[in-house]
Design a protein around this motif. Structure first.
Motif, PDB file in Angstrom:
ATOM      1  N   THR A   1     105.538  -2.009 -48.461  1.00  0.00           N
ATOM      2  CA  THR A   1     105.203  -2.090 -47.304  1.00  0.00           C
ATOM      3  C   THR A   1     103.165  -3.009 -47.664  1.00  0.00           C
ATOM      4  O   THR A   1     102.710  -3.534 -47.012  1.00  0.00           O
ATOM      5  N   ASN A   2     103.095  -2.388 -48.152  1.00  0.00           N
ATOM      6  CA  ASN A   2     101.879  -2.848 -49.228  1.00  0.00           C
ATOM      7  C   ASN A   2     101.668  -4.375 -50.240  1.00  0.00           C
ATOM      8  O   ASN A   2     100.870  -5.460 -49.334  1.00  0.00           O
TER       9      ASN A   2
ATOM     10  N   ASN B   1     102.311  -6.671 -46.310  1.00  0.00           N
ATOM     11  CA  ASN B   1     101.042  -6.808 -46.164  1.00  0.00           C
ATOM     12  C   ASN B   1     100.275  -8.032 -46.302  1.00  0.00           C
ATOM     13  O   ASN B   1      99.061  -8.121 -45.671  1.00  0.00           O
TER      14      ASN B   1
ATOM     15  N   LEU C   1     106.711  -5.500 -39.168  1.00  0.00           N
ATOM     16  CA  LEU C   1     107.140  -5.189 -40.706  1.00  0.00           C
ATOM     17  C   LEU C   1     107.987  -4.145 -40.528  1.00  0.00           C
ATOM     18  O   LEU C   1     108.651  -4.248 -41.537  1.00  0.00           O
ATOM     19  N   SER C   2     108.211  -3.459 -39.698  1.00  0.00           N
ATOM     20  CA  SER C   2     109.009  -2.488 -39.592  1.00  0.00           C
ATOM     21  C   SER C   2     110.132  -2.101 -40.279  1.00  0.00           C
ATOM     22  O   SER C   2     110.812  -1.866 -41.303  1.00  0.00           O
TER      23      SER C   2
ATOM     24  N   VAL D   1     110.760  -4.052 -43.416  1.00  0.00           N
ATOM     25  CA  VAL D   1     110.566  -3.004 -44.846  1.00  0.00           C
ATOM     26  C   VAL D   1     111.685  -2.163 -44.912  1.00  0.00           C
ATOM     27  O   VAL D   1     112.716  -2.162 -45.843  1.00  0.00           O
ATOM     28  N   ASP D   2     112.104  -1.541 -43.411  1.00  0.00           N
ATOM     29  CA  ASP D   2     113.543  -0.958 -43.465  1.00  0.00           C
ATOM     30  C   ASP D   2     114.153  -1.596 -43.382  1.00  0.00           C
ATOM     31  O   ASP D   2     115.573  -1.321 -45.067  1.00  0.00           O
TER      32      ASP D   2
ATOM     33  N   LYS E   1     109.335   2.420 -50.339  1.00  0.00           N
ATOM     34  CA  LYS E   1     108.906   2.049 -48.898  1.00  0.00           C
ATOM     35  C   LYS E   1     107.184   1.494 -49.246  1.00  0.00           C
ATOM     36  O   LYS E   1     106.951   0.881 -49.067  1.00  0.00           O
ATOM     37  N   GLU E   2     106.453   2.641 -49.413  1.00  0.00           N
ATOM     38  CA  GLU E   2     104.511   2.156 -49.201  1.00  0.00           C
ATOM     39  C   GLU E   2     104.551   0.474 -50.656  1.00  0.00           C
ATOM     40  O   GLU E   2     103.759   0.389 -49.872  1.00  0.00           O
TER      41      GLU E   2
ATOM     42  N   TYR F   1     114.682  -1.553 -48.111  1.00  0.00           N
ATOM     43  CA  TYR F   1     114.425  -0.210 -48.494  1.00  0.00           C
ATOM     44  C   TYR F   1     114.928   0.847 -48.213  1.00  0.00           C
ATOM     45  O   TYR F   1     115.602   1.811 -49.008  1.00  0.00           O
TER      46      TYR F   1
END
Length: 339
Positions: free
Chosen positions: A314-315, A318, A331-332, A335-336, A310-311, A339
């Motif tokens: 996200t990076n 971004n 963004l969330s 990502v969800d 997830k990290e 992932y």
């Protein structure tokens, strides 16, 4: 505004591969001192959105048995069915930086014209649908490149709705998100809603009437035209050969994927397919009916060869402007989904 007839040697074109090639040729290479209007009516065909997975949007058995063309356009959005009862319109103009995704600006003149023909219930609803009594008769999309943009849509005038139902494969969660059970329950033709004096029209005469309303004139002689030349056609043919009449562009090769994610997000349907090898994303493809600027391959490149965490995801996201590629997405939620 210049009107362009999709005619070659005095004969109207109904081949979707050529009509879409005309549209994108005008966008990419024909710069006039005013905006451009193009109408076209296609033979039976399915026009796929730029970021869609053709195999998962189209009933391939029905398409092959009924000789239906499948052509990918350059704009985002969803798949639409065309036949001789569907009128397609396209506005090409300079991109002022504020008009992309502003569907109201380009559909309002069409809605106003329909109101003048008695279709009082016609309105823009949601992000890009024109409806009558909550039933869709028009889908719209946009594409922007090099400071110019096209805003185009379909008008179901007298289409074979049963063919629409059989040719397309809408995702279950897309139908559920609209609170409906089938395509047929949410689409309609324009013709039944026209005033009695317009009931004798077909899609072509409807186009001619709409043209007069858009130009606020009683005669087509007052409509300013740009006529396609032989040199224009050479480039249109070359464009069709490279894109709209090319199997790799319309279908494309799709590898087998280990993982698949699909959901209806705030910007529309987004589908992610990927292979993960030794904890890293080895291959990833993103599909959907969202409207974005730029090429989705830019996003795929950022997500390739990174850890499937997830990290890390996200990076990677971004680093880019996700709103440029997807629209106004959180963004969330993106990502969800991945992932």
């Amino acid at each position: 505004m210049y009107y362009v007839k999709n005619e070659r040697n005095g004969k109207e074109i109904h081949d979707p591969k050529l009509n879409l090639a005309i549209e994108y040729y005008l966008l990419n290479e024909v710069k006039l001192d005013e905006s451009i209007l193009l109408f076209y009516i296609n033979n039976n065909s399915i026009i796929i959105g730029r970021n869609q997975n053709t195999y998962e949007e189209v009933n391939t058995t029905y398409v092959e048995e009924n000789n239906i063309d499948v052509v990918r356009r350059f704009s985002g959005g969803g798949a639409v069915y065309h036949d001789m009862g569907v009128l397609c319109f396209c506005f090409i103009t300079e991109d002022d930086g504020n008009s992309f995704r502003d569907f109201k600006r380009f559909t309002s003149p069409v809605i106003d014209a329909l109101h003048q023909m008695g279709v009082n219930g016609a309105e823009l609803k949601g992000r890009n649908d024109l409806v009558i009594n909550d039933k869709k008769f028009s889908g719209n999309a946009m594409y922007s490149k090099n400071g110019r943009m096209t805003a185009h849509g379909t008008l179901m005038f007298d289409s074979e709705i049963d063919a629409v139902v059989k040719a397309l494969k809408p995702k279950k969660h897309k139908l559920e998100s609209k609170g409906i059970k089938s395509i047929r329950s949410r689409v309609t033709n324009i013709k039944p809603f026209l005033e009695h004096s317009y009931q004798c029209m077909n899609a072509k005469t409807f186009r001619d009437q709409l043209l007069l309303y858009l130009y606020d004139t009683d005669s087509k002689e007052n409509v300013k035209e740009y006529v396609l030349t032989d040199k224009d056609w050479e480039k249109i043919d070359a464009f069709a050969a490279e894109y709209t009449d090319n199997w790799d562009w319309n279908y494309g090769k799709s590898p087998e994927f280990d993982m698949e994610r699909s959901d209806r997000l705030s910007v529309g349907t987004v589908e992610v397919k990927m292979n993960v090898r030794k904890g890293n994303i080895d291959v990833i493809r993103i599909y959907g009916d969202f409207f974005g600027l730029g090429e989705i391959e830019d996003v795929e490149d950022e997500l390739t060869n990174i850890p499937y965490t997830k990290e890390a995801i996200t990076n990677a996201l971004n680093k880019i402007d996700i709103n440029k590629y997807f629209g106004s997405v959180d963004l969330s939620e993106l990502v969800d989904l991945i992932y």
